[in-house]
Each structure stands twice: as C-alpha cells, then as structure tokens.
Design a protein around this motif. Structure first.
Motif, PDB file in Angstrom:
ATOM      1  N   ARG A   1       9.338  83.706  47.553  1.00 54.81           N
ATOM      2  CA  ARG A   1      10.555  83.505  46.743  1.00 54.81           C
ATOM      3  C   ARG A   1      11.500  82.500  47.382  1.00 54.81           C
ATOM      4  NH1 ARG A   1      11.452  89.699  45.341  1.00 54.81           N
ATOM      5  NH2 ARG A   1      10.094  89.833  43.522  1.00 54.81           N
ATOM      6  N   THR A   2      11.620  82.551  48.707  1.00 49.23           N
ATOM      7  CA  THR A   2      12.457  81.578  49.415  1.00 49.23           C
ATOM      8  C   THR A   2      11.916  80.174  49.201  1.00 49.23           C
ATOM      9  OG1 THR A   2      13.028  83.237  51.088  1.00 49.23           O
ATOM     10  CG2 THR A   2      13.391  80.933  51.677  1.00 49.23           C
TER      11      THR A   2
ATOM     12  N   ASP B   1      12.740  79.069  45.567  1.00 51.15           N
ATOM     13  CA  ASP B   1      14.147  78.681  45.407  1.00 51.15           C
ATOM     14  C   ASP B   1      14.433  77.331  46.053  1.00 51.15           C
ATOM     15  OD1 ASP B   1      14.564  81.063  44.068  1.00 51.15           O
ATOM     16  OD2 ASP B   1      15.421  82.097  45.804  1.00 51.15           O
TER      17      ASP B   1
ATOM     18  N   LYS C   1      12.735  74.441  44.050  1.00 50.44           N
ATOM     19  CA  LYS C   1      13.508  74.166  42.829  1.00 50.44           C
ATOM     20  C   LYS C   1      14.766  73.369  43.168  1.00 50.44           C
ATOM     21  CE  LYS C   1      12.329  77.873  39.666  1.00 50.44           C
ATOM     22  NZ  LYS C   1      12.860  78.987  38.874  1.00 50.44           N
ATOM     23  N   ARG C   2      15.448  73.765  44.249  1.00 54.72           N
ATOM     24  CA  ARG C   2      16.674  73.079  44.650  1.00 54.72           C
ATOM     25  C   ARG C   2      16.378  71.615  45.012  1.00 54.72           C
ATOM     26  NH1 ARG C   2      19.330  71.223  48.715  1.00 54.72           N
ATOM     27  NH2 ARG C   2      17.766  71.753  50.271  1.00 54.72           N
TER      28      ARG C   2
END
Length: 135
Positions: A104-105, A108, A111-112
């Motif tokens: 998940r990290t 994220d 995506k950033r």
C-alpha cells in the motif's frame, strides 16, 4: 408447459443480468511489469544484520494508454519501491500484514510520483507476484 415457463424465466434472467455485468466493468486496464525483479536489502533485527528481499512487481494501470508513460518512468518507479522496501524493519518484511502495508505504501507513493510527473496518478494497483526474503 412447465419447461416453457422455465425457459422463459431463464431467458428473462439472462436478459436482465447481461446489461448489469457489462456496466459493472469500469474499463480496460493494462499491466506493466517492472523488469528485472527488485532485489534489495532491508534492516535486520540489529544494526549488523541485513536481510534481502526479491520482489516481482506488476503495476495495474488505469488505461492501456498509460503503458508508454509507465515504461518511460520505470526507473523512477523502481527506485521508489527499492527505497520503500529498504527502510522497512525485518518483522514488517516477514509478516503478511507488513507485506500488505509495504504494498500500500508503494501504491500511494507511485500514484503521488506519477501525478507529479504526468498530471495523472495512472497506477490503479501494485501487485507483488513473487515475494521472497532471507535474513
């Protein structure tokens, strides 16, 4: 007569369900594999001990149109994943819940980064298809 009713009922059911399943799809996705596998060290239980992890990463992209951009930015994406894994403690790398937190990290962060570089997050999901560790 009973057979005809069953046939009509099943035809009605198929006709009713078919449009629902078509509308349930949110669109075509594309997959981009980061090649070769990511191999990096992670923090061991003490400062002298290092372990290593080998991960095969597939990116699920929101559209096949993003394949070229993902390939162009793949060095940045790889470096980000290596950095995230490299700063993880041993217990997180070795546990299933920790692995999910790492995934998940990575999602994220990717995506950033893609939002910053292209104006669109592009990455729908990060999938670890192989996850091996030693340490």
């Amino acid at each position: 007569m009973r057979t005809l009713r069953l046939l009509l009922a099943s035809a009605l059911l198929v006709t009713t369900l078919a449009p629902v399943s078509v509308h349930a799809q949110s669109g075509p996705f594309a997959y981009f594999g980061l090649e070769p596998d990511i191999i990096t060290n992670y923090l061991g239980s003490n400062a002298r001990k290092l372990g290593y992890v080998r991960v095969t990463v597939e990116l699920m992209l929101e559209s096949p149109d993003y394949l070229e951009a993902a390939e162009h930015h793949s060095p940045l994406l790889r470096a980000s994943i290596i950095e995230i894994i490299g700063r993880q403690p041993e217990d997180k790398v070795k546990s299933l819940t920790g692995r999910e937190d790492i995934r998940r990290t990575c999602l994220d962060e990717l995506k950033r980064l893609m939002k910053k570089e292209t104006g669109n997050p592009m990455v729908k999901d990060v999938i670890f298809t192989k996850y091996l560790y030693q340490g």
